[in-house]
Design an enzyme around this catalytic site. Structure first.
Site, PDB file in Angstrom:
ATOM      1  N   ASP A  10      43.777  -9.528  45.325  1.00 54.58           N
ATOM      2  CA  ASP A  10      42.361  -9.323  45.040  1.00 54.58           C
ATOM      3  C   ASP A  10      41.505 -10.059  46.070  1.00 54.58           C
ATOM      4  O   ASP A  10      41.976 -10.997  46.715  1.00 54.58           O
ATOM      5  CB  ASP A  10      42.068  -9.862  43.634  1.00 54.58           C
ATOM      6  CG  ASP A  10      40.590  -9.892  43.344  1.00 54.58           C
ATOM      7  OD1 ASP A  10      39.943  -8.826  43.468  1.00 54.58           O
ATOM      8  OD2 ASP A  10      40.062 -10.969  42.999  1.00 54.58           O
ATOM      9  N   ASP A  12      37.382 -10.792  45.768  1.00 54.38           N
ATOM     10  CA  ASP A  12      36.324 -11.677  45.265  1.00 54.38           C
ATOM     11  C   ASP A  12      36.852 -12.571  44.140  1.00 54.38           C
ATOM     12  O   ASP A  12      37.318 -12.086  43.121  1.00 54.38           O
ATOM     13  CB  ASP A  12      35.121 -10.852  44.793  1.00 54.38           C
ATOM     14  CG  ASP A  12      33.822 -11.630  44.939  1.00 54.38           C
ATOM     15  OD1 ASP A  12      33.868 -12.828  45.243  1.00 54.38           O
ATOM     16  OD2 ASP A  12      32.750 -11.021  44.760  1.00 54.38           O
ATOM     17  N   ASP A 206      42.154 -13.384  40.361  1.00 56.44           N
ATOM     18  CA  ASP A 206      41.513 -14.437  39.554  1.00 56.44           C
ATOM     19  C   ASP A 206      40.998 -13.917  38.221  1.00 56.44           C
ATOM     20  O   ASP A 206      40.575 -14.692  37.377  1.00 56.44           O
ATOM     21  CB  ASP A 206      40.311 -15.007  40.312  1.00 56.44           C
ATOM     22  CG  ASP A 206      39.202 -13.968  40.412  1.00 56.44           C
ATOM     23  OD1 ASP A 206      39.445 -12.904  41.036  1.00 56.44           O
ATOM     24  OD2 ASP A 206      38.121 -14.172  39.825  1.00 56.44           O
TER      25      ASP A 206
END
Lengths: 255, 255
Positions: A10, A12, A206
């Protein structure tokens, strides 16, 4: 800890937070490359082209080309091309989506389209939403790049594409085909590009609700890193846990 | 058929369809007036002021003043005034909402508001939605004039205020207090203005999901007229039926 041949990563909250780099992520990617393993950045961002995203990554200190980045807009254009290559498409979105559709040769139109697709559009207005609703009520297929509720910015959490999409689904009572994480479509394509066996592929991110769920639903191992959205407290409330959890990617040994 | 002292009457689909009058509705209201009974038009329309709505009614052949019209915007401003008279309010909406709030003396602001209220806004944009989301995440109360999915127009069914509201509720995961039909708040106020006993008051409308449900939830009798949204086929699928059903208001005898 297993050995993995391929990493889906991922952006961001994992590689950076807006304009702020997460330095351990740079080292993490370097260690993957040093071992000769594969990686691909997978993002729900639909507004930017892979070239733009790679440019941002390079500014932050990563070494990345457009081919290292897979966006929800690319996945959407690919998917639509598989299903309906000659579709006349009404697209609400920014450069990333418009370019991805144009590259696949789709005709973009607001007159009797076969398909409507929406990605984040900071120039959204009533007329665009109305055209989408009318087309869908008239039988057009309905796609959405991603179901994100919010976008983290310096100002705070602003409406994400899932929120804009809900205008159309609420009004027409039709649910779109969602492309991005946590949905399978983007994962299937990203995994195919990565080219590593599923059992040797791991999704790193995240955000439990997008990255980790995407990995789980797609049936691969997952690594949650607490540098972004999902805190340990939030994670504790989830029944199904990621395969691995670290507070920083520094803690992850590449074997 | 019971005798009723007071009639709460929907507008769009019941009194008119856009710019087209429903002539039986004019006669219906005349017959109510001739018997010396009370009536009040109750509309989820939040974009127009009562004066504008009355003007439209007069153009179509009704005799109506602003006091004969009760809008979701008026009900919203009244409700907010009861709950929070000194609130600093961020309002997304058109003239009807802005004027109703101004008449109650509310300060309209986009800076740290105590309350956010949204009504239909054909000039909606990302910035307005973002401001609403930030304020609500920051603790502002959240109100919406009505939950309508669609607005009937000459072009077709366009997004209603419920659809615009969903951007904010989807993004913030907070549900608003809805004011308009089928919710109780507008009904309580309209009934108070009408001033007839609940048992002698009836709600008249074409839309099961707004008008009839509003009457049922408020605990008064209901009359569904098939000149608008809800067809006999649609009605057949509903478990709880209106007190009365007519295909035209001509069929309703005023006693």
């Amino acid at each position: 800890m297993k050995q993995y041949a391929g990493y889906l990563i991922d952006l961001d909250g994992t590689a950076y937070k807006g304009i702020e780099v997460i330095p351990e992520a740079i080292e993490f990617v370097k260690r993957i490359e040093k071992k000769g393993l594969r990686h691909l950045f997978v993002t729900n961002n639909s507004s930017k082209t892979p070239t733009q995203v790679a440019g941002h990554l390079n500014q932050l200190g990563f070494r990345a080309g457009p081919d290292d980045v897979f966006t929800a807009s690319l996945a959407a254009a690919n998917y639509l091309y598989e299903k309906h290559p000659n579709a006349r498409v009404y697209a609400i979105g920014e450069t990333g989506l418009k370019e991805a559709l144009a590259e696949k040769g789709f005709e973009l139109t607001d007159s009797r389209p076969d398909a409507v697709i929406i990605g984040i559009d900071r120039d959204i207005n009533y007329e665009k939403l109305a055209k989408a609703c009318l087309a869908i009520r008239d039988g057009a297929e309905f796609y959405s790049t991603n179901s994100d509720a919010a976008i983290p910015t310096e100002k705070g959490l602003l409406p994400g594409n899932g929120a804009l999409t809900s205008v159309i689904s609420y009004s027409t009572q039709k649910e779109p085909v969602f492309i991005g994480k946590p949905h399978r479509i983007i994962m299937e394509q990203a995994h195919k590009i990565l080219g590593t066996p599923k059992k040797e592929t791991i999704m790193v991110g995240d955000n439990y609700d997008t990255d980790i769920l995407a990995g789980m639903r797609f049936g691969i191992d997952t690594l949650l890193v607490h540098t972004g959205v999902t805190t340990p407290e939030m994670l504790a409330q989830r029944k199904e846990q990621p395969t691995y959890v670290v507070s920083s990617l520094e803690q992850w040994e590449i074997r």
